[in-house]
Motif scaffolding. Structure first.
Motif, PDB file in Angstrom:
ATOM      1  N   VAL A  73       1.152  -1.317  -0.032  1.00 14.35           N
ATOM      2  CA  VAL A  73      -0.392  -0.296  -0.106  1.00 14.35           C
ATOM      3  C   VAL A  73       1.111   1.105   0.128  1.00 14.35           C
ATOM      4  O   VAL A  73       1.771   1.224   0.218  1.00 14.35           O
ATOM      5  N   SER A  74       0.271   2.355  -0.113  1.00  7.20           N
ATOM      6  CA  SER A  74       1.070   3.763  -0.097  1.00  7.20           C
ATOM      7  C   SER A  74       0.406   5.070   0.836  1.00  7.20           C
ATOM      8  O   SER A  74      -0.777   4.663   0.700  1.00  7.20           O
ATOM      9  N   VAL A  75       0.534   6.012   1.158  1.00  5.64           N
ATOM     10  CA  VAL A  75       0.629   7.021   1.119  1.00  5.64           C
ATOM     11  C   VAL A  75      -0.649   7.529   0.286  1.00  5.64           C
ATOM     12  O   VAL A  75      -0.834   7.381  -0.893  1.00  5.64           O
ATOM     13  N   GLY A  76      -1.877   7.230   1.132  1.00  9.29           N
ATOM     14  CA  GLY A  76      -2.717   8.080   0.341  1.00  9.29           C
ATOM     15  C   GLY A  76      -4.131   7.337  -0.150  1.00  9.29           C
ATOM     16  O   GLY A  76      -5.042   7.288  -0.623  1.00  9.29           O
ATOM     17  N   ASN A  77      -3.536   5.969   0.568  1.00 15.37           N
ATOM     18  CA  ASN A  77      -4.811   4.369  -0.097  1.00 15.37           C
ATOM     19  C   ASN A  77      -5.617   4.555   1.550  1.00 15.37           C
ATOM     20  O   ASN A  77      -5.122   4.775   1.984  1.00 15.37           O
ATOM     21  N   ARG A  78      -7.093   4.221   0.352  1.00 15.68           N
ATOM     22  CA  ARG A  78      -8.359   3.359   1.055  1.00 15.68           C
ATOM     23  C   ARG A  78      -8.225   1.764   1.022  1.00 15.68           C
ATOM     24  O   ARG A  78      -8.356   1.889   0.225  1.00 15.68           O
ATOM     25  N   VAL A  79      -8.588   1.553   2.737  1.00 19.92           N
ATOM     26  CA  VAL A  79      -8.011   0.405   2.607  1.00 19.92           C
ATOM     27  C   VAL A  79      -9.593   0.300   3.630  1.00 19.92           C
ATOM     28  O   VAL A  79      -9.645   1.157   4.181  1.00 19.92           O
ATOM     29  N   GLU A  80     -10.322  -1.463   2.801  1.00 18.87           N
ATOM     30  CA  GLU A  80     -11.288  -1.840   3.463  1.00 18.87           C
ATOM     31  C   GLU A  80     -10.750  -2.713   4.750  1.00 18.87           C
ATOM     32  O   GLU A  80      -9.009  -2.958   5.060  1.00 18.87           O
ATOM     33  N   LYS A  81     -11.401  -3.384   5.498  1.00 16.29           N
ATOM     34  CA  LYS A  81     -11.524  -3.719   6.719  1.00 16.29           C
ATOM     35  C   LYS A  81     -10.478  -5.134   6.209  1.00 16.29           C
ATOM     36  O   LYS A  81     -11.310  -5.417   4.555  1.00 16.29           O
ATOM     37  N   ASN A  82      -9.494  -6.305   6.830  1.00 16.34           N
ATOM     38  CA  ASN A  82      -9.050  -7.287   5.427  1.00 16.34           C
ATOM     39  C   ASN A  82      -8.303  -6.872   4.673  1.00 16.34           C
ATOM     40  O   ASN A  82      -8.000  -8.403   4.066  1.00 16.34           O
ATOM     41  N   THR A  83      -8.153  -5.604   4.527  1.00 16.33           N
ATOM     42  CA  THR A  83      -7.238  -5.341   2.852  1.00 16.33           C
ATOM     43  C   THR A  83      -6.076  -5.671   3.654  1.00 16.33           C
ATOM     44  O   THR A  83      -4.920  -5.265   4.754  1.00 16.33           O
ATOM     45  N   VAL A  84      -5.223  -6.340   2.662  1.00 11.58           N
ATOM     46  CA  VAL A  84      -3.765  -7.323   2.805  1.00 11.58           C
ATOM     47  C   VAL A  84      -2.839  -5.527   2.580  1.00 11.58           C
ATOM     48  O   VAL A  84      -2.873  -5.350   1.106  1.00 11.58           O
ATOM     49  N   LEU A  85      -1.998  -5.357   3.523  1.00 15.47           N
ATOM     50  CA  LEU A  85      -1.489  -4.167   3.351  1.00 15.47           C
ATOM     51  C   LEU A  85       0.140  -4.799   2.650  1.00 15.47           C
ATOM     52  O   LEU A  85       1.568  -4.000   2.876  1.00 15.47           O
ATOM     53  N   GLY A  86       0.412  -5.976   2.954  1.00 17.04           N
ATOM     54  CA  GLY A  86       1.773  -6.873   2.444  1.00 17.04           C
ATOM     55  C   GLY A  86       1.762  -7.522   4.230  1.00 17.04           C
ATOM     56  O   GLY A  86       1.462  -8.701   4.564  1.00 17.04           O
ATOM     57  N   SER A  87       3.454  -8.366   4.351  1.00  9.88           N
ATOM     58  CA  SER A  87       3.534  -9.395   4.825  1.00  9.88           C
ATOM     59  C   SER A  87       4.691  -9.058   6.255  1.00  9.88           C
ATOM     60  O   SER A  87       5.683  -7.661   6.062  1.00  9.88           O
ATOM     61  N   VAL A  88       4.968  -9.882   6.699  1.00 10.64           N
ATOM     62  CA  VAL A  88       5.014 -10.267   8.537  1.00 10.64           C
ATOM     63  C   VAL A  88       7.180  -9.988   8.137  1.00 10.64           C
ATOM     64  O   VAL A  88       7.368 -10.791   6.890  1.00 10.64           O
ATOM     65  N   ASP A  89       7.487  -9.758   8.152  1.00 11.89           N
ATOM     66  CA  ASP A  89       9.168  -9.144   7.887  1.00 11.89           C
ATOM     67  C   ASP A  89       9.737 -10.860   8.130  1.00 11.89           C
ATOM     68  O   ASP A  89       9.577 -11.241   9.430  1.00 11.89           O
TER      69      ASP A  89
END
Length: 88
Positions: free
Chosen positions: A47-63
């Motif tokens: 995701v990037s700054v300014g993106n709108r997300v819904e509940k349960n939207t994947v943001l990325g992964s654990v390191d």
């Protein structure tokens, strides 16, 4: 948390910050009205700054070098007990 596990948004909101923070690695901050959720120790942020997300939207992964996610929840400038907001 399993290494490489998907990190998802706890609620609808807007991405207000994506940055590297010493000791926390990649960090995402989402704004949900008066609330903010913080996700750190991540990689593969999608995701990037300014993106709108819904509940349960994947943001990325654990390191992939660690097996934990750092998560915080704030209302205005008060840190809340995040455990009450995490679904099993």
């Amino acid at each position: 948390v399993a290494k490489g596990a998907r990190v998802i948004s706890i609620a609808p909101g807007r991405v207000v910050s994506v940055k590297d923070v010493s000791g926390f690695g990649r960090m995402i901050i989402l704004q949900h009205g008066d609330y903010y959720s913080v996700y750190a120790k991540m990689n593969n942020v999608i995701v990037s700054v300014g993106n709108r997300v819904e509940k349960n939207t994947v943001l990325g992964s654990v390191d992939s070098t660690e097996n934990k996610l750092h998560f915080e929840l704030w209302k205005d400038k008060v840190r809340l007990d995040a455990n009450k907001w995490i679904e099993e």
